[in-house]
Design a protein around this motif. Sequence first.
Motif, PDB file in Angstrom:
ATOM      1  N   GLY A 184      27.134  -6.512  14.372  1.00 48.21           N
ATOM      2  CA  GLY A 184      27.444  -7.410  15.475  1.00 48.21           C
ATOM      3  C   GLY A 184      28.419  -8.478  15.031  1.00 48.21           C
ATOM      4  N   LEU A 185      28.698  -9.407  15.910  1.00 51.96           N
ATOM      5  CA  LEU A 185      29.629 -10.481  15.602  1.00 51.96           C
ATOM      6  C   LEU A 185      29.076 -11.368  14.499  1.00 51.96           C
ATOM      7  CD1 LEU A 185      32.333 -11.800  16.486  1.00 51.96           C
ATOM      8  CD2 LEU A 185      30.992 -13.267  18.002  1.00 51.96           C
ATOM      9  N   ASP A 186      29.966 -11.856  13.647  1.00 52.40           N
ATOM     10  CA  ASP A 186      29.638 -12.829  12.592  1.00 52.40           C
ATOM     11  C   ASP A 186      28.538 -12.309  11.659  1.00 52.40           C
ATOM     12  OD1 ASP A 186      31.518 -14.409  13.786  1.00 52.40           O
ATOM     13  OD2 ASP A 186      30.104 -15.832  14.656  1.00 52.40           O
ATOM     14  N   ASP A 187      28.667 -11.068  11.239  1.00 50.48           N
ATOM     15  CA  ASP A 187      27.766 -10.455  10.257  1.00 50.48           C
ATOM     16  C   ASP A 187      26.338 -10.293  10.763  1.00 50.48           C
ATOM     17  OD1 ASP A 187      29.813 -10.281   8.312  1.00 50.48           O
ATOM     18  OD2 ASP A 187      29.499 -12.385   7.795  1.00 50.48           O
ATOM     19  N   SER A 188      26.129 -10.369  12.059  1.00 57.20           N
ATOM     20  CA  SER A 188      24.789 -10.124  12.597  1.00 57.20           C
ATOM     21  C   SER A 188      24.536  -8.619  12.667  1.00 57.20           C
ATOM     22  CB  SER A 188      24.641 -10.754  13.986  1.00 57.20           C
ATOM     23  OG  SER A 188      25.565 -10.168  14.900  1.00 57.20           O
ATOM     24  N   ILE A 189      23.255  -8.275  12.818  1.00 55.26           N
ATOM     25  CA  ILE A 189      22.853  -6.884  12.956  1.00 55.26           C
ATOM     26  C   ILE A 189      22.198  -6.713  14.321  1.00 55.26           C
ATOM     27  CG2 ILE A 189      21.287  -5.076  12.137  1.00 55.26           C
ATOM     28  CD1 ILE A 189      23.665  -5.467  10.315  1.00 55.26           C
ATOM     29  N   ARG A 190      22.637  -5.688  15.054  1.00 59.10           N
ATOM     30  CA  ARG A 190      21.989  -5.319  16.309  1.00 59.10           C
ATOM     31  C   ARG A 190      20.965  -4.227  15.991  1.00 59.10           C
ATOM     32  NH1 ARG A 190      25.792  -2.697  19.275  1.00 59.10           N
ATOM     33  NH2 ARG A 190      27.213  -2.612  17.500  1.00 59.10           N
ATOM     34  N   PHE A 191      19.712  -4.641  15.924  1.00 61.65           N
ATOM     35  CA  PHE A 191      18.622  -3.706  15.638  1.00 61.65           C
ATOM     36  C   PHE A 191      18.112  -3.212  16.973  1.00 61.65           C
ATOM     37  CE2 PHE A 191      14.044  -2.976  14.468  1.00 61.65           C
ATOM     38  CZ  PHE A 191      14.280  -1.906  13.617  1.00 61.65           C
ATOM     39  N   LEU A 192      18.406  -1.975  17.298  1.00 61.32           N
ATOM     40  CA  LEU A 192      18.202  -1.528  18.673  1.00 61.32           C
ATOM     41  C   LEU A 192      17.915  -0.039  18.728  1.00 61.32           C
ATOM     42  CD1 LEU A 192      20.997   0.150  19.589  1.00 61.32           C
ATOM     43  CD2 LEU A 192      21.924  -2.140  19.599  1.00 61.32           C
ATOM     44  N   ARG A 193      17.612   0.379  19.937  1.00 66.44           N
ATOM     45  CA  ARG A 193      17.405   1.803  20.193  1.00 66.44           C
ATOM     46  C   ARG A 193      18.136   2.194  21.470  1.00 66.44           C
ATOM     47  NH1 ARG A 193      13.713   5.723  22.005  1.00 66.44           N
ATOM     48  NH2 ARG A 193      13.395   7.369  20.478  1.00 66.44           N
ATOM     49  N   ASN A 194      18.845   3.301  21.416  1.00 65.74           N
ATOM     50  CA  ASN A 194      19.487   3.850  22.610  1.00 65.74           C
ATOM     51  C   ASN A 194      18.425   4.472  23.504  1.00 65.74           C
ATOM     52  OD1 ASN A 194      21.831   3.412  20.993  1.00 65.74           O
ATOM     53  ND2 ASN A 194      22.900   4.948  22.186  1.00 65.74           N
ATOM     54  N   VAL A 195      18.372   4.013  24.726  1.00 67.81           N
ATOM     55  CA  VAL A 195      17.401   4.496  25.708  1.00 67.81           C
ATOM     56  C   VAL A 195      18.190   4.981  26.913  1.00 67.81           C
ATOM     57  CG1 VAL A 195      15.436   3.825  27.163  1.00 67.81           C
ATOM     58  CG2 VAL A 195      15.692   2.828  24.895  1.00 67.81           C
ATOM     59  N   SER A 196      17.660   5.947  27.599  1.00 68.92           N
ATOM     60  CA  SER A 196      18.334   6.422  28.803  1.00 68.92           C
ATOM     61  C   SER A 196      18.558   5.254  29.767  1.00 68.92           C
ATOM     62  CB  SER A 196      17.489   7.508  29.475  1.00 68.92           C
ATOM     63  OG  SER A 196      18.233   8.133  30.489  1.00 68.92           O
ATOM     64  N   GLY A 197      19.555   5.393  30.634  1.00 72.87           N
ATOM     65  CA  GLY A 197      19.890   4.269  31.500  1.00 72.87           C
ATOM     66  C   GLY A 197      20.230   4.681  32.916  1.00 72.87           C
ATOM     67  N   LEU A 198      21.178   3.960  33.506  1.00 76.09           N
ATOM     68  CA  LEU A 198      21.544   4.179  34.897  1.00 76.09           C
ATOM     69  C   LEU A 198      22.252   5.515  35.117  1.00 76.09           C
ATOM     70  CD1 LEU A 198      22.715   0.562  35.769  1.00 76.09           C
ATOM     71  CD2 LEU A 198      20.460   1.602  36.084  1.00 76.09           C
ATOM     72  N   TRP A 199      22.537   6.215  34.028  1.00 79.11           N
ATOM     73  CA  TRP A 199      23.024   7.591  34.106  1.00 79.11           C
ATOM     74  C   TRP A 199      22.117   8.451  34.974  1.00 79.11           C
ATOM     75  CZ3 TRP A 199      26.640  11.146  33.027  1.00 79.11           C
ATOM     76  CH2 TRP A 199      26.265  12.445  32.746  1.00 79.11           C
ATOM     77  N   LEU A 200      20.819   8.242  34.862  1.00 81.63           N
ATOM     78  CA  LEU A 200      19.869   9.050  35.623  1.00 81.63           C
ATOM     79  C   LEU A 200      20.060   8.837  37.126  1.00 81.63           C
ATOM     80  CD1 LEU A 200      16.657   8.458  33.478  1.00 81.63           C
ATOM     81  CD2 LEU A 200      18.373  10.259  33.242  1.00 81.63           C
ATOM     82  N   LEU A 201      20.276   7.584  37.523  1.00 78.56           N
ATOM     83  CA  LEU A 201      20.534   7.300  38.939  1.00 78.56           C
ATOM     84  C   LEU A 201      21.874   7.866  39.373  1.00 78.56           C
ATOM     85  CD1 LEU A 201      19.348   3.613  39.561  1.00 78.56           C
ATOM     86  CD2 LEU A 201      18.359   5.703  40.490  1.00 78.56           C
ATOM     87  N   ALA A 202      22.906   7.658  38.530  1.00 83.31           N
ATOM     88  CA  ALA A 202      24.250   8.111  38.898  1.00 83.31           C
ATOM     89  C   ALA A 202      24.286   9.627  39.085  1.00 83.31           C
ATOM     90  CB  ALA A 202      25.253   7.680  37.832  1.00 83.31           C
ATOM     91  N   GLN A 203      23.640  10.359  38.172  1.00 86.68           N
ATOM     92  CA  GLN A 203      23.635  11.809  38.289  1.00 86.68           C
ATOM     93  C   GLN A 203      22.811  12.284  39.492  1.00 86.68           C
ATOM     94  OE1 GLN A 203      25.156  14.535  36.163  1.00 86.68           O
ATOM     95  NE2 GLN A 203      26.457  12.715  36.306  1.00 86.68           N
TER      96      GLN A 203
END
Length: 495
Positions: A290-309
Motif C-alpha cells: 500500500g501507500l507509504d510502505d503499508s501492507i494491505r492484509f486482505l482477502r479477495n471476495v466475490s462482489g457486485l459481479w454476481l449482480l451484474a452477471q
Amino acid sequence: MTTPLERVRVAAVDLGATSGRVMSCEVGRDRLELTEIHRFANGAHAGPDGLVWQIRKIHREVLQGVSELADHGRLDGIGIDSWAVDHGLLDAVGSLLHDPWSHRDSRTDGIAERISRQIGEDELYSITGLQQLPFNTVYQLIASRESEIWPQVDRMLLLPDLLGYWLTGVAVAERTNASTTQLYDAREGEWSQKLITALELPERLFPPLVDPGTRIGTVQAGPQVPTGLVGTPVLSVASHDTASAVVAVPAQGTDFAYISSGTWSLVGVELPAPVLTEQARRADFTNEAGLDDSIRFLRNVSGLWLLAQSLETWRRAGRGLPGLPGLLAQAALLPAWRTVIDVEDPRLIPPGDMPSRIMALAAEAGEPVPETPVEVVRTILDGLALAYRRNVCLAGDLSGTEIGVVHIVGGGSQNTLLCQLTADALGIPVLAGPAEAAALGNALVQARALGVELPDLAAMRDLVARTHPPQRYLPRPDTGIDAAAARLQLQLTPA
C-alpha cells in the motif's frame, strides 16, 4: 524539496472491469472536488483464443477523456489505476504482441496446481504472502509461455503501466500493483529473483519498480495524442485500484477494516508489516503493498459481479424487470438470510448464467432455492454480507487488530441494502463512502507528489472525511445472523 502548492488539478484515470472513467480532481489543503469528465463501458471481449481486454480501445477512451479535461483549464498531472494481475506482453521494440488476456479466461485452469507441486504452496506464500487465486499473474505468464507468441516476448507491463508506457515511452512497474502478481517478495519489497529463477522466467520481463507518487515522465507526441496533452506530467499512483481506494478510506485511527466493494470485494485491514503465518496462508489471506510502505492484509471476495452477471442474464432473456434500484427496493422487503450460499464458490467466477448457478448452489446446500429475480438478488446480498462478516473477523484475528468500525468504499457503498446487511452481520457500525474512492486516492497521491501539503495517509484521510463525509449504518438487533452464519459454516466445513 518540493515547494508547497495551494491547489492542483489532475486527471484521475480509474479503470474498472465493467467501466472506465476519467475524473477531474482539484486538490488543496481544504479542497477535494471530483468531477466526472468521461465514462465508457468496459468488459472482456471473446477473441479467437480467449477472453481479452480491448486495450487499444481503452487507450483511445483515456486519451479522449484526458484531452477533454485539458481543454477546460490547467492540467497538472495524469495518474492511472486499474484492476490487478492482467498485463500486456511486449516485444523487444515495445510493440504489444496480443491483447491482454482477462483473468476470467480459462487458459490458466490447472496451472496453479502444477506450480504448487513444483514449488509448494507454503513456499510460495512465505515469499509472496499472496492469496492463492487461479488467475494470478504468475499463472497467466506460465500459460503465455505455452503460447505461440512467447518466443517474441521481451517485457511484461501491468495494465496501468502499459497505458503509462504508451503515454511516456517509459516502462516501469508500480509497486502496489506489482505486489499482486505472486512474483513479488513481500518482505524485501522487490521482484522475487528466487521465484523468477525457479519458474524459468526471463528477468527482462520485469521492469524496474517505482513507488506511488513517482514522476514517470511526460506525455510524448504521437499519432493519436492530442497536441494539448504533450508535456503533461504522468505520475505513478497506487495503481492497483484497491490500493488507491484504501488511500481514500475516511478513517480515523487504526481500529478499522475496509471493504473496497466493486466487481470484486477486497476485505481487509491496513498493517505496517506483512502477516506470513501458516494460519494466514490457510485462511487464504493476501499481503499487498500500500501507500507509504503499508501492507494491505486482505482477502479477495466475490462482489457486485454476481449482480451484474445476473442482470445481464435477465436482460438477454428479455425479462421485464424494474432495473437494479427497483429490484433492491423489493429485495429489502424479503426476510433476511432466507437462503444462505457461499458466494466465494469458484463456480461463480466465470461469466455466464449467474442466477442458475446460484439456484444450483442453494439446492446443493439444502437451502430454499430462490426462484424469482428479487429472491436471487436478496440471496446475493445476504451472501456478500455473510462473506464480509467472515473475512473481517478473520482479518482481525489473524493480524491481531481490534476492529471497531468497517468502512465500505467503492460502488458498493451506494447499495444501502448491502451496507445495512453488512452492519447487521458484523454487529458494528459501517461507514459507507466515498463511492469514487479509487479516483480520490489516485488524485491525492498525485497532489502530494506535485507539492500539495499532504504529508501522510492520516492527512489524506482527514481531507476525505471533511469533504466527502460517509453515511453511517448501525446494526439492527435480532436479525438472526448467528443462525445464518452457522448454516454457512456447515457448507464450508467438509463432511
